[in-house]
Motif scaffolding. Structure first.
Motif, short mmCIF file in Angstrom:
data_model
loop_
_atom_site.label_atom_id
_atom_site.label_comp_id
_atom_site.label_asym_id
_atom_site.label_seq_id
_atom_site.Cartn_x
_atom_site.Cartn_y
_atom_site.Cartn_z
N LYS A 25 0.83 -1.20 0.00
CA LYS A 25 0.00 0.00 0.00
C LYS A 25 0.86 1.26 0.00
O LYS A 25 0.59 2.20 -0.75
N THR A 26 1.91 1.27 0.81
CA THR A 26 2.79 2.43 0.87
C THR A 26 3.47 2.68 -0.47
O THR A 26 3.57 3.82 -0.93
N THR A 27 3.92 1.61 -1.11
CA THR A 27 4.57 1.74 -2.41
C THR A 27 3.60 2.30 -3.45
O THR A 27 3.96 3.19 -4.23
N ILE A 28 2.40 1.80 -3.46
CA ILE A 28 1.39 2.26 -4.42
C ILE A 28 1.05 3.73 -4.18
O ILE A 28 0.97 4.53 -5.11
N ASN A 31 3.87 5.95 -5.42
CA ASN A 31 3.95 6.01 -6.88
C ASN A 31 2.79 6.81 -7.48
O ASN A 31 2.98 7.58 -8.42
N VAL A 32 1.59 6.64 -6.95
CA VAL A 32 0.43 7.36 -7.48
C VAL A 32 0.56 8.85 -7.19
O VAL A 32 0.23 9.68 -8.04
N ALA A 40 0.28 0.69 -10.07
CA ALA A 40 -1.05 0.49 -9.48
C ALA A 40 -1.92 -0.34 -10.42
O ALA A 40 -2.64 -1.24 -9.97
N ASP A 41 -1.86 -0.06 -11.71
CA ASP A 41 -2.64 -0.84 -12.67
C ASP A 41 -2.19 -2.29 -12.71
O ASP A 41 -3.00 -3.21 -12.77
N GLY A 42 -0.88 -2.50 -12.66
CA GLY A 42 -0.35 -3.86 -12.66
C GLY A 42 -0.75 -4.63 -11.42
O GLY A 42 -1.09 -5.80 -11.48
#
Length: 82
Positions: A25-28, A31-32, A40-42
């Motif tokens: 979640k933190t990584t997403i 990045n967003v 996020a799409d992947g």
């Protein structure tokens, strides 16, 4: 003794899985917020793939079983003479 071991394994396994979700979640979120939506799409596609695959496999196996069961039932029927 076996029940205690299973309880500890379940407890430790759930702790590790919650930590992994927080890291994802933190990584997403990072990045967003930087405008990179590809990760996020992947990840969303991967989650949907993992969600659908078991149900699709069960449906295919059930359909094969059902059609073979119907075919097997038709072959064994004998005409009844009254």
């Amino acid at each position: 003794m076996k029940q205690l071991f299973l309880f500890l394994v379940a407890l430790l396994g759930s702790t590790a899985s919650m930590a992994q979700c927080a890291m994802c979640k933190t990584t997403i979120v990072n990045n967003v917020s930087n405008g990179e939506l590809a990760l996020a799409d992947g990840l969303n596609f991967g989650i949907m793939y993992l969600f659908v695959t078991p149900y699709l496999s069960i449906a295919v196996i059930a359909a094969i079983w059902f059609y073979r069961y119907k075919q097997h039932g038709k072959k064994k029927r004998r005409p009844s003479f009254a």
